[in-house]
Structure formats: C-alpha cells, structure tokens
Motif scaffolding. Structure first.
Motif, PDB file in Angstrom:
ATOM      1  N   THR A   1      13.972  17.771  77.192  1.00 27.84           N
ATOM      2  CA  THR A   1      15.081  18.457  76.529  1.00 27.84           C
ATOM      3  C   THR A   1      16.399  18.256  77.256  1.00 27.84           C
ATOM      4  N   LEU A   2      16.360  18.114  78.580  1.00 25.84           N
ATOM      5  CA  LEU A   2      17.612  17.966  79.342  1.00 25.84           C
ATOM      6  C   LEU A   2      18.328  16.648  79.047  1.00 25.84           C
ATOM      7  N   PRO A   3      17.672  15.469  79.165  1.00 26.75           N
ATOM      8  CA  PRO A   3      18.416  14.242  78.838  1.00 26.75           C
ATOM      9  C   PRO A   3      18.815  14.158  77.361  1.00 26.75           C
ATOM     10  N   PHE A   4      17.986  14.716  76.479  1.00 21.96           N
ATOM     11  CA  PHE A   4      18.342  14.724  75.059  1.00 21.96           C
ATOM     12  C   PHE A   4      19.570  15.596  74.823  1.00 21.96           C
ATOM     13  N   ARG A   5      19.615  16.732  75.486  1.00 25.00           N
ATOM     14  CA  ARG A   5      20.765  17.633  75.365  1.00 25.00           C
ATOM     15  C   ARG A   5      22.029  16.973  75.894  1.00 25.00           C
ATOM     16  N   CYS A   6      21.916  16.305  77.024  1.00 24.11           N
ATOM     17  CA  CYS A   6      23.080  15.621  77.600  1.00 24.11           C
ATOM     18  C   CYS A   6      23.559  14.485  76.694  1.00 24.11           C
ATOM     19  N   ALA A   7      22.615  13.763  76.092  1.00 27.72           N
ATOM     20  CA  ALA A   7      23.000  12.691  75.171  1.00 27.72           C
ATOM     21  C   ALA A   7      23.732  13.256  73.951  1.00 27.72           C
ATOM     22  N   LEU A   8      23.261  14.389  73.446  1.00 27.56           N
ATOM     23  CA  LEU A   8      23.946  15.008  72.301  1.00 27.56           C
ATOM     24  C   LEU A   8      25.341  15.501  72.683  1.00 27.56           C
ATOM     25  N   ILE A   9      25.482  16.036  73.880  1.00 24.91           N
ATOM     26  CA  ILE A   9      26.809  16.490  74.320  1.00 24.91           C
ATOM     27  C   ILE A   9      27.767  15.310  74.402  1.00 24.91           C
ATOM     28  N   ILE A  10      27.303  14.190  74.929  1.00 28.56           N
ATOM     29  CA  ILE A  10      28.155  13.001  75.010  1.00 28.56           C
ATOM     30  C   ILE A  10      28.502  12.505  73.600  1.00 28.56           C
ATOM     31  N   TYR A  11      27.515  12.493  72.725  1.00 24.33           N
ATOM     32  CA  TYR A  11      27.729  11.996  71.371  1.00 24.33           C
ATOM     33  C   TYR A  11      28.647  12.915  70.575  1.00 24.33           C
ATOM     34  N   TRP A  12      28.517  14.227  70.770  1.00 25.23           N
ATOM     35  CA  TRP A  12      29.276  15.204  69.990  1.00 25.23           C
ATOM     36  C   TRP A  12      30.490  15.768  70.722  1.00 25.23           C
ATOM     37  N   LYS A  13      30.952  15.134  71.781  1.00 25.39           N
ATOM     38  CA  LYS A  13      32.024  15.740  72.582  1.00 25.39           C
ATOM     39  C   LYS A  13      33.316  15.964  71.806  1.00 25.39           C
ATOM     40  N   ASP A  14      33.547  15.180  70.769  1.00 22.72           N
ATOM     41  CA  ASP A  14      34.754  15.363  69.962  1.00 22.72           C
ATOM     42  C   ASP A  14      34.462  15.930  68.576  1.00 22.72           C
ATOM     43  N   ALA A  15      33.227  16.350  68.330  1.00 20.29           N
ATOM     44  CA  ALA A  15      32.832  16.814  66.997  1.00 20.29           C
ATOM     45  C   ALA A  15      33.201  18.271  66.740  1.00 20.29           C
ATOM     46  N   GLY A  16      33.427  19.046  67.774  1.00 16.85           N
ATOM     47  CA  GLY A  16      33.781  20.446  67.593  1.00 16.85           C
ATOM     48  C   GLY A  16      32.871  21.371  68.368  1.00 16.85           C
ATOM     49  N   GLU A  17      33.326  22.622  68.484  1.00 16.10           N
ATOM     50  CA  GLU A  17      32.611  23.591  69.301  1.00 16.10           C
ATOM     51  C   GLU A  17      31.236  23.951  68.751  1.00 16.10           C
ATOM     52  N   ALA A  18      31.097  23.984  67.426  1.00 15.25           N
ATOM     53  CA  ALA A  18      29.805  24.370  66.837  1.00 15.25           C
ATOM     54  C   ALA A  18      28.715  23.369  67.196  1.00 15.25           C
ATOM     55  N   PHE A  19      29.049  22.099  67.182  1.00 12.52           N
ATOM     56  CA  PHE A  19      28.067  21.084  67.562  1.00 12.52           C
ATOM     57  C   PHE A  19      27.709  21.204  69.041  1.00 12.52           C
ATOM     58  N   LEU A  20      28.718  21.399  69.870  1.00 13.98           N
ATOM     59  CA  LEU A  20      28.456  21.534  71.305  1.00 13.98           C
ATOM     60  C   LEU A  20      27.650  22.798  71.596  1.00 13.98           C
ATOM     61  N   LEU A  21      27.962  23.859  70.894  1.00 13.71           N
ATOM     62  CA  LEU A  21      27.233  25.112  71.095  1.00 13.71           C
ATOM     63  C   LEU A  21      25.771  24.971  70.679  1.00 13.71           C
ATOM     64  N   SER A  22      25.507  24.173  69.661  1.00 11.57           N
ATOM     65  CA  SER A  22      24.122  24.005  69.202  1.00 11.57           C
ATOM     66  C   SER A  22      23.254  23.259  70.205  1.00 11.57           C
ATOM     67  N   THR A  23      23.853  22.538  71.139  1.00 13.41           N
ATOM     68  CA  THR A  23      23.041  21.858  72.152  1.00 13.41           C
ATOM     69  C   THR A  23      22.371  22.850  73.095  1.00 13.41           C
ATOM     70  N   GLN A  24      22.845  24.080  73.112  1.00 16.81           N
ATOM     71  CA  GLN A  24      22.228  25.099  73.966  1.00 16.81           C
ATOM     72  C   GLN A  24      20.825  25.468  73.481  1.00 16.81           C
ATOM     73  N   ILE A  25      20.484  25.116  72.263  1.00 18.16           N
ATOM     74  CA  ILE A  25      19.120  25.343  71.784  1.00 18.16           C
ATOM     75  C   ILE A  25      18.136  24.571  72.650  1.00 18.16           C
ATOM     76  N   PHE A  26      18.502  23.349  73.031  1.00 13.57           N
ATOM     77  CA  PHE A  26      17.625  22.555  73.885  1.00 13.57           C
ATOM     78  C   PHE A  26      17.539  23.132  75.291  1.00 13.57           C
ATOM     79  N   ASP A  27      18.602  23.764  75.740  1.00 16.13           N
ATOM     80  CA  ASP A  27      18.551  24.458  77.029  1.00 16.13           C
ATOM     81  C   ASP A  27      17.537  25.588  76.971  1.00 16.13           C
ATOM     82  N   GLY A  28      17.538  26.336  75.889  1.00 11.55           N
ATOM     83  CA  GLY A  28      16.577  27.422  75.740  1.00 11.55           C
ATOM     84  C   GLY A  28      15.149  26.930  75.605  1.00 11.55           C
ATOM     85  N   LEU A  29      14.952  25.812  74.899  1.00 14.79           N
ATOM     86  CA  LEU A  29      13.605  25.259  74.769  1.00 14.79           C
ATOM     87  C   LEU A  29      13.055  24.832  76.130  1.00 14.79           C
ATOM     88  N   GLY A  30      13.861  24.111  76.887  1.00 18.60           N
ATOM     89  CA  GLY A  30      13.414  23.671  78.204  1.00 18.60           C
ATOM     90  C   GLY A  30      13.164  24.834  79.145  1.00 18.60           C
TER      91      GLY A  30
END
Length: 121
Positions: free
Chosen positions: A74-103
């Motif tokens: 979950t950690l490398p996947f979450r980091c990859a999504l943050i890099i991919y979505w860094k300019d997509a908006g706060e909602a996308f970045l906030l949703s990456t915290q789901i993977f933090d909770g899963l891990g």
C-alpha cells in the motif's frame, strides 16, 4: 513494520505540502489545516475498517503473509498515486489516505502474530 511506519510518516508531510501550497502573493495558505485533519481522520477510519476486514479474512483462512504483503504494497502504491495526482486537486490527494489506513490496519492486526511467529518459530 518499523521501516514501513518510518517511511510512511514522511508521506503525510509531503501530502500536506502538496495540499496546502502558497497563495498567489507568496504567503502561506491556511487551507492545509482542515485538509490535514481530514487526511488523519480518513486514515484512522479506514484503519479501523481494515482491521475488522483483516480479522474476518484471517478467520476465513486467508494467511497472514498475503495480508502482510498487501499492507506493505500500500505504501509504494500510495506514493505513486500522490505523484500521479499531485496537480489533480485536494480530493484526489486526500483519497490516497485510504491506502495509509489499509496498510496501518493490516500491520496493527498482524504485528502480534508476526512477533509470535518469529519468537516461537
């Protein structure tokens, strides 16, 4: 588990910098405060649900190693999504915290079992 949490702690700081940003005049934006609070709450709620789901899966016969591996991934996947979505908006970045909770949920559930496996063989 130690290195996962050691690496995972810095991701929230990067996430806060990406979500907060600066105002047009260069001053620091205060919008990061509720976003970081939302990120922490999202991770904690997901962690509770992941722990219950992991408990259910272990009762159904899913081994500890697949859950541990999923928690690690979950950690490398979450980091990859943050890099991919860094300019997509706060909602996308906030949703990456789901993977933090899963891990975190799977590690919290499996940590006592892994310690028992290591110490008792």
């Amino acid at each position: 588990g130690f290195f996962f949490h050691f690496a995972n702690a810095n991701v929230l700081l990067v996430l806060g910098e990406l979500m907060g940003g600066d105002n047009d005049d260069g001053s620091v934006s205060r919008s990061a405060i509720p976003l970081i609070a939302g990120a922490i709450v999202t991770a904690q709620v997901t962690m509770s649900i992941a722990t219950l789901a992991g408990d259910y899966l272990t009762e159904k016969g899913v081994g500890r190693k697949p859950l541990f591996l999923f928690g690690l991934l979950t950690l490398p996947f979450r980091c990859a999504l943050i890099i991919y979505w860094k300019d997509a908006g706060e909602a996308f970045l906030l949703s990456t915290q789901i993977f933090d909770g899963l891990g975190g949920g799977f590690f919290g559930l499996l940590h006592p079992y892994l310690v028992a496996d290591i110490t008792f063989g």
